[in-house]
Motif scaffolding. Sequence first.
Motif, short mmCIF file in Angstrom:
data_model
loop_
_atom_site.label_atom_id
_atom_site.label_comp_id
_atom_site.label_asym_id
_atom_site.label_seq_id
_atom_site.Cartn_x
_atom_site.Cartn_y
_atom_site.Cartn_z
N ARG A 1 0.81 -1.25 0.13
CA ARG A 1 0.01 -0.12 -0.18
C ARG A 1 0.85 1.34 -0.05
O ARG A 1 0.75 2.13 -0.92
CB ARG A 1 -0.87 -0.13 1.24
N VAL A 2 1.76 1.32 0.79
CA VAL A 2 2.52 2.65 0.99
C VAL A 2 3.73 2.75 -0.28
O VAL A 2 3.52 3.95 -0.79
CB VAL A 2 3.59 2.44 2.27
N THR A 3 4.07 1.75 -0.82
CA THR A 3 4.68 2.12 -2.13
C THR A 3 4.11 2.52 -3.38
O THR A 3 4.58 2.91 -4.22
CB THR A 3 5.95 0.38 -2.31
N SER A 4 2.70 2.16 -3.27
CA SER A 4 1.87 2.46 -4.42
C SER A 4 1.42 3.85 -4.05
O SER A 4 0.65 4.17 -4.91
CB SER A 4 0.78 1.51 -4.65
N GLY A 5 1.79 4.24 -2.94
CA GLY A 5 1.62 6.00 -2.88
C GLY A 5 0.31 6.14 -1.95
O GLY A 5 -0.52 7.07 -2.19
N ASN A 6 -0.45 5.05 -1.39
CA ASN A 6 -1.63 4.91 -1.01
C ASN A 6 -1.82 4.50 0.52
O ASN A 6 -2.30 3.43 0.54
CB ASN A 6 -2.63 4.37 -1.84
N PRO A 7 -1.00 5.03 1.33
CA PRO A 7 -0.68 4.41 2.74
C PRO A 7 -2.17 4.72 3.48
O PRO A 7 -3.03 5.36 3.15
CB PRO A 7 0.18 5.30 3.40
N PRO A 8 -2.30 3.66 4.31
CA PRO A 8 -3.72 3.67 5.24
C PRO A 8 -3.27 4.81 6.23
O PRO A 8 -2.37 5.63 6.26
CB PRO A 8 -3.58 2.45 6.00
N THR A 9 -4.45 5.49 6.96
CA THR A 9 -4.48 6.21 7.82
C THR A 9 -3.28 5.97 9.01
O THR A 9 -2.36 6.70 9.57
CB THR A 9 -5.65 6.90 8.67
N ALA A 10 -3.52 4.80 9.41
CA ALA A 10 -2.82 4.49 10.81
C ALA A 10 -2.52 2.74 10.45
O ALA A 10 -3.33 1.95 9.74
CB ALA A 10 -3.58 4.64 11.96
N ALA A 11 -1.48 2.32 10.96
CA ALA A 11 -1.16 0.75 11.05
C ALA A 11 -0.70 0.37 12.14
O ALA A 11 0.18 1.06 12.81
CB ALA A 11 -0.05 0.40 9.81
N GLN A 12 -1.02 -0.80 12.44
CA GLN A 12 -0.48 -1.40 13.81
C GLN A 12 1.10 -1.75 13.45
O GLN A 12 1.36 -2.60 12.63
CB GLN A 12 -1.27 -2.58 13.97
N LEU A 13 1.79 -1.34 14.23
CA LEU A 13 3.45 -1.75 14.13
C LEU A 13 3.93 -1.87 15.51
O LEU A 13 3.69 -1.44 16.36
CB LEU A 13 3.98 -0.59 13.27
N LEU A 14 5.04 -2.91 15.27
CA LEU A 14 5.78 -3.18 16.60
C LEU A 14 7.12 -2.29 16.59
O LEU A 14 7.25 -1.74 15.45
CB LEU A 14 6.08 -4.77 16.60
N GLY A 15 7.62 -2.24 17.63
CA GLY A 15 8.84 -1.05 17.62
C GLY A 15 9.76 -1.07 16.69
O GLY A 15 9.97 -0.01 16.08
N MET A 16 10.26 -1.91 16.25
CA MET A 16 11.58 -1.87 15.41
C MET A 16 10.90 -1.62 13.78
O MET A 16 11.60 -1.19 13.24
CB MET A 16 12.24 -3.18 15.29
N SER A 17 9.79 -2.29 13.39
CA SER A 17 9.48 -2.04 12.17
C SER A 17 8.88 -0.47 12.26
O SER A 17 8.84 0.20 11.23
CB SER A 17 8.40 -2.88 11.72
N LEU A 18 8.33 0.06 13.28
CA LEU A 18 7.91 1.51 13.40
C LEU A 18 9.01 2.09 13.10
O LEU A 18 9.24 3.21 12.35
CB LEU A 18 7.29 1.57 14.85
N ARG A 19 10.23 1.93 13.68
CA ARG A 19 11.19 2.70 13.59
C ARG A 19 11.83 2.57 12.05
O ARG A 19 12.01 3.86 11.53
CB ARG A 19 12.61 2.20 14.36
#
Length: 421
Positions: A81-99
């Motif tokens: 989704r993000v690389t096609s330029g259409n990110p969601p409003t929010a995504a559940q992420l764990l710490g290291m991938s958030l970073r």
Amino acid sequence: MKRILLSTVCVAVLGLAAAAVEPAQAQDQGSVEVLHWWTSGGEAAAVGVLKQDMESKGVAWQDMPVAGGAGEAAMTALRARVTSGNPPTAAQLLGMSLRAWAEEGYLGDLTEVAEPEGWDSVIPEPLQAFAKYDGHYVAAPVNIHRPNWLWSNAKIFEENGLTPPKTWDEFNQVAEALQAKGIQPLAHGGQNWQDTTVFDDVVLGIGGPEFYQKAIIEADPEALGSDTMVKVFDQMRKIRGFVDPNFSGRDWNLATAMVLNGEAAMQLMGDWAKGEIIAAGKTPGVDILCTPAPGTEGSFLFNTDFFAMFDVGEERRPAQLIMASAAMSPSFQETFNLAKGSIPARTDVPGDKFDECGKQSMADIKAAQEKGTLMGSLAHGHAQPPAVQGAMFDVVTNHFNSDQSSADAAKALVDAVAAAQ
Ligand code: BGC
């Protein structure tokens, strides 16, 4: 007196009028699209709390669930989704991938809500270290999970005169005793993250907190290839023998159901398992006992679910900020975490409504923070960046599903980590 009464009535009437017009206003707050992997019974109940909260604030909820424990499939969907330029409003992420997402520059800036709401004073420092990037908040932490728990079926233990094991030697004795009586000792789902959840427990339980710090948090090659690590793999091999033949690919919540139904005696799993226990109408700490994973008493492995807020542009931003603020509100954090099995990320939420296991988590995390034994979970994205974590997953799972020797596995761990760094 009259004046007071009158003004009280006025306020009440105005309040009613405001309530009456609220639905019309409420509908106008836009919508949020939220990507997450909360699809089990307990998880869905928890995410329902947020959805309801948002809808009560007039923000429409567009659900984007991607099934798969620990979020591997969700991360693939998110990247697409993000690389096609259409990110969601929010995504559940764990710490290291958030970073990692923050470093790539895809996340928005939450200062507008974080500063007036005083997030800095209520979010523990180890969580701020992930929630903030370049000095500003990019995500809202909603919980603190503890992956190093052992869940035991109280009835099975009582009927067999056993108590939940406190060390790995005791674990082996209890498991052998159960096996001798034809009872399945351990419910497990053979997926790389579940194998590594157990591995984290064994590293911490056999090596102790300093060893976990060196091997898992620092990825120190000497610790990774040490005799202690060889012992860890020996114990992993033992655990493999306490698992039923159909474990491969089983989802974690089905393994929890085995303990709930009495088909197995124990499960090594984070406290999202408690969400399943609650959703099944059982009482954690009574029907299903919670004890720290063998040998890990006094330490607290943690993982936090963050809602990372993507840079979505001005039009979608107001609803995003409403969501960030809602996710951080004390009342939401209480209700959500009562369903989710975790404890609130905020330090100022009272613990009185939480069950015995939740209260223990709250006390244990404080003690661990003071002792320096509060550490991030490798299996749940708070110890190593995704590439190194993935390399470690492969080694652990390969060993668990083969007859590789412990010495070879330890060596493979050193090599895999070096190649991924
Ligand atoms: C998440 C939990 C989730 C669990 C199982 C963990 O990594 O932090 O929220 O319930 O995975 O999917």
